[in-house]
Design an enzyme around this catalytic site. Structure first.
Site, mmCIF file in Angstrom:
data_model
loop_
_atom_site.group_PDB
_atom_site.id
_atom_site.type_symbol
_atom_site.label_atom_id
_atom_site.label_comp_id
_atom_site.label_asym_id
_atom_site.label_seq_id
_atom_site.Cartn_x
_atom_site.Cartn_y
_atom_site.Cartn_z
ATOM 1 N N CYS A 104 0.806 -1.224 0.000
ATOM 2 C CA CYS A 104 0.000 0.000 0.000
ATOM 3 C C CYS A 104 0.831 1.263 0.000
ATOM 4 C CB CYS A 104 -0.942 -0.011 1.193
ATOM 5 S SG CYS A 104 -2.230 -1.279 1.089
ATOM 6 N N GLU A 128 -2.874 -3.477 -6.049
ATOM 7 C CA GLU A 128 -4.284 -3.596 -5.641
ATOM 8 C C GLU A 128 -5.159 -2.521 -6.273
ATOM 9 O OE1 GLU A 128 -4.760 -4.032 -1.407
ATOM 10 O OE2 GLU A 128 -4.066 -6.106 -1.449
#
Length: 656
Positions: free
Chosen positions: A243, A375
C-alpha cells in the site's frame, strides 16, 4: 477452542467421501510442468516498523528533525533552563530534501551543558561488547564545545560512551564520526548526547548504527533479519510494498528516484501506516528511505533473489483518496518505469546506469520484471496499465509485467480484471487473498482449471487469518497448516503459478499495525512463526519438475483431510513429496513410485508438527513449532509412511 471446533466441523464435511485405499501413486517418469526458479519468494513492505526501526539498522528516530513534530523522539535537558538554547531552523528554499536542523547555543553567561536524549524506535537494542558507529552532520563558526555520546540503559546508567571536540568549520557543514563499544546488553536503551562549554553548533543527521550490520556495511541492514530471509533462499523479493506504493494520495506515493540520493538528501515521507488504523496509531512512523531502491536491489543480489519492484501507476489508494493522474499527464510515471529498468540494467555509459555505478555497483542487477500498480482495479487502472505496457514492451520486449487483480480473489471485480488482463496478454496477474484458514483448505483446487498457457499467476500476498483470536490475528499452527495444504495445490499447478509470497513479512513486537506476519522481531531478537517455516520448507524443497500424484486416480486435495504434491529435484536426484495431515490423529499411507527402479531407499523425512492448533512461536520460545529431520527406510513396492496428527511432512527420496 472456537477455531478448533470450526476446523473439526470443516474436516468432518470434507471426509464424507473417505478413501479406503490410501496409496499415493507418483508417476516419476511423467513430469507435467516445470517449477519456476522464482516460485517461492518474499514480499517486503515498510509496515509494522519493517524498515525504519526494523530492517534498516539505524537506531536514532527522527535523526534529521523532519517529522511533523520536529523534536518527536527527542528530549532536551538543560539546567537551569534557558529560552532559545535549542532552536529548530528551516532552510527549505536552499535544501528542500532535508530542510530542518538543530541550533544549540551555550552562552558564556548561561548553563555550560545541555543534553539531547533520543528514545529510538521503542528503545534501542544494544549488545554487550559490540561496536557502535555514531555520526552527525554539524556546522560551527568556532571551536569550544565538547560532544559526549552515551548509551544509557533503562535506569539511565551509561553502558558505552565516547567524547570528541569537533573542530570549527567556518559555518560549512561537515560530518563527524566516532565509535565506542557497549559494556552491557539492553533491550530499550537511549542515546544521550551532551554538549559542554560555550558556543553555537548546528546539528543534523544524528545517527547511530550497530557494528554488526549485514555484511558489515556502514549504514546498512540489520543482520539477523536479513539472515532470516537468506535462510529461506527465496526466488524473488518484491519491494517496496504494498500500500505504500499507492500512498493515501499521490503526494504520499513511493517515488524511487527520491531514494537513491546520498542518505542526507533523501526526502522523508510520512508512512501511510502512521494513521491508517485508528486502533493501532503510529504517529512516529515515517520513511527516511535509508533503505532505498539501490539497497533493495543489493539485498536481492545478496540473498540470491530476483528483484521485483512495484511502481505507482498514476493512481493513489482507491480505498482512501481514489486520486488519479489524468492520462495526458501520465508520461512522467511511465518514464519512471523506463528509467528504473535503465538504473538496474543499463550500461555505465547511460544516464541511470552511471548513477548505479557511482553508487558502487557497475554491474547490472539483472532486473527482468516489474509490477505496475498495487491492488488497483477498474477501467481507470486498465487504461493506465496499457500505456505502461505499450511503452515498456516497445523498448524491452522480453521484460515481464505484473498487473493487479484488485484486493480480493473472487467476485465481479476480480473476474472483470482477470478477463481483461488475459486479453491484454499481461505476463503475470497478481492475486491477493487474506482469508480464514478454512478458505485455504477449501481452495486447494483453485488453480486446477486455470489456463495452462499464456498469462501466469503471481500469488503476491496471502495469509491465513484465524478468526476469534484476540487481541490480534495470530500466527498459530492452524493458520500455517492451512497454508501448507493450500501450497500443495499451488505447487501442483506450477504451470499456472510461477511466483508466490506470504505477506506481510516483518512485524515489530512493540510497533505493529497488521497481523499475522511471517517474522516477528524485537529490538534484539528475530523469530520465525510457524508460517515462516512452512514458507521456508517449500522454498528449500521446491524441486524442478512437477510429478502427478494421485489417490484413487484423483489429486490429493482433502480426501481424508490429506493434501499432497510431488516434484523432482533433478540436480539433487531426489523425489520430493509434500504431505499435510489436517486430522488430530495419525494417518498411514503407502507410496507407489511408478517409474523408479529402486525398491529400497534411505530417505530424509522433514516434519513440521504440533498437536495444538493454537501453538505459536515467540521470542521466548522460538521453536515451539519447528522442523525436525530424521531418516526413514522405504522398502518394497508400496512402502508405508505414517503422517503425524496436524502435520506437514516432506520426504526426499533418492531416485534413479
Amino acid at each position: 477452542m472456537k477455531q478448533k471446533i470450526q476446523l473439526l466441523f470443516f474436516l468432518f464435511l470434507t471426509q464424507q467421501g473417505i478413501a479406503q485405499d490410501k496409496t499415493f501413486v507418483i508417476r516419476t517418469g511423467e513430469p507435467v510442468a516445470a517449477v519456476s526458479p522464482t516460485m517461492y519468494g518474499v514480499f517486503f513492505e515498510d509496515i509494522n516498523m519493517g524498515a525504519d526501526g526494523g530492517l534498516y539498522a539505524e537506531l536514532v528516530k527522527n535523526r534529521s528533525f523532519e517529522f511533523f513534530k520536529p523534536l518527536m523522539g527527542w528530549k532536551v535537558e538543560q539546567n537551569p533552563y534557558r529560552e532559545g538554547a535549542v532552536l529548530v531552523l528551516n532552510r527549505k528554499e536552499q535544501h528542500t530534501a532535508n530542510p530542518r536542523f538543530l541550533r544549540i547555543t551555550l552562552p558564556g553567561d548561561g548553563p555550560r551543558s545541555l543534553s539531547l536524549i533520543n528514545e529510538g524506535f521503542r528503545g534501542m537494542g544494544i549488545k554487550k561488547d559490540l561496536r557502535y558507529d555514531f555520526s552527525f552532520m554539524y556546522a560551527s563558526a568556532a571551536a569550544g564545545l565538547t560532544v559526549r555520546a552515551e548509551l544509557c540503559n533503562a535506569k539511565g546508567q551509561a553502558i558505552g560512551s565516547a567524547v570528541l571536540i569537533p573542530p570549527a568549520t567556518g559555518g560549512v557543514w561537515r560530518k563527524q564520526e566516532l565509535q565506542f563499544t557497549a559494556t552491557a546488553t539492553e533491550e530499550k536503551a537511549l542515546l544521550k548526547i551532551t554538549l559542554e562549554g560555550n558556543g553555537t553548533i548546528d546539528l543534523d543527521m544524528i545517527s547511530l548504527f550497530p557494528g554488526d550490520t549485514w555484511r558489515g556495511r556502514k549504514g546498512g541492514l540489520r543482520a539477523d533479519m536479513v539472515q532470516m530471509l537468506a535462510d529461506m533462499k527465496p526466488g524473488f523479493i518484491r519491494f517496496p510494498g504494498g500500500c505504500i506504493v499507492e500512498g493515501y494520495d499521490l503526494s504520499q506515493r513511493y517515488q524511487w528516484k527520491k531514494t537513491i540520493e546520498p542518505v542526507e538528501e533523501r526526502q522523508l515521507l510520512i508512512n501511510r501506516w502512521n494513521f491508517e488504523f485508528a486502533h493501532r496509531p503510529a504517529p512516529d512512523y515515517f520513511q527516511t528511505f535509508g533503505l532505498g531502491f539501490f539497497e533493495y536491489f543489493q539485498l536481492a543480489e545478496d540473498i540470491g533473489a530476483a528483484p521485483l519492484p512495484i511502481l505507482n501507476c498514476g493512481m493513489a489508494c482507491q480505498f482512501n483518496a481514489a486520486e488519479v493522474v489524468p492520462l495526458d499527464q501520465l508520461d512522467p510515471y511511465i518514464q519512471d518505469a523506463l528509467d528504473l529498468i535503465e538504473f538496474a540494467n543499463g550500461p555505465t555509459t547511460s544516464k541511470w546506469g552511471k548513477i548505479r555505478a557511482d553508487m558502487g555497483h557497475p554491474q547490472p542487477f539483472g532486473l527482468s520484471m516489474m509490477g505496475v500498480g498495487n491492488e488497483n482495479w477498474g477501467p481507470q487502472y486498465l487504461e493506465r496499465l496499457q500505456l505502461f505496457q505499450k511503452a515498456i514492451k516497445a523498448k524491452y520486449p522480453d521484460f515481464r509485467i505484473v498487473a493487479s487483480s484488485g484486493t480480493d480473489p473472487d467476485g465481479k471485480r476480480f473476474e472483470q480484471l482477470d478477463t481483461a488482463l488475459r486479453a491484454l496478454h499481461i505476463d503475470f496477474i497478481d492475486e491477493h487473498y487474506y482469508r480464514p484458514p478454512q478458505w485455504f483448505f477449501s481452495n486447494v483446487n483453485r488453480y486446477d482449471h486455470y489456463p495452462r498457457t499464456g498469462t501466469k499467476v503471481f500469488a503476491g500476498e496471502y495469509a491465513a487469518h484465524p478468526e476469534g483470536v484476540a487481541p490480534e490475528k495470530k500466527n498459530n499452527w492452524l493458520a500455517a497448516l492451512s497454508i501448507a495444504a493450500f501450497l500443495t495445490g499451488v505447487e501442483r499447478n506450477a504451470a499456472v503459478v510461477e511466483m508466490a509470497s506470504y505477506a506481510p513479512l516483518f512485524a515489530h513486537t512493540a510497533g505493529w499495525q497488521w497481523s499475522p506476519d511471517l517474522i516477528w522481531v524485537s529490538n534484539l531478537k528475530a523469530a520465525g512463526t510457524p508460517d515462516y517455516y512452512v514458507q521456508q520448507l517449500y522454498a528449500l524443497n521446491k524441486g524442478t519438475k512437477v510429478l502427478p500424484l494421485t489417490l484413487n486416480d484423483k489429486v490429493v486435495a482433502g480426501q481424508d483431510s490429506l493434501y499432497a504434491s510431488a516434484v523432482l529435484d533433478e540436480p539433487a536426484k531426489e523425489l520430493v513429496i509434500k504431505m499435510v495431515n489436517a486430522l488430530p490423529r495419525e494417518q498411514s499411507i503407502r507410496l507407489e513410485l511408478r517409474g523408479t527402479k529402486r525398491r529400497t531407499a534411505l530417505a530424509k523425512l522433514i516434519r513440521l508438527q504440533h498437536t495444538d492448533l493454537d501453538a505459536m512461536n515467540s521470542m521466548e520460545a522460538p521453536r515451539t513449532v519447528f522442523p525436525q529431520e530424521s531418516g526413514i527406510r522405504l522398502s518394497g513396492k508400496q512402502p508405508p509412511v505414517t503422517l503425524a496428527p496436524y502435520s506437514f511432512t516432506i520426504l526426499r527420496i533418492p531416485y534413479s
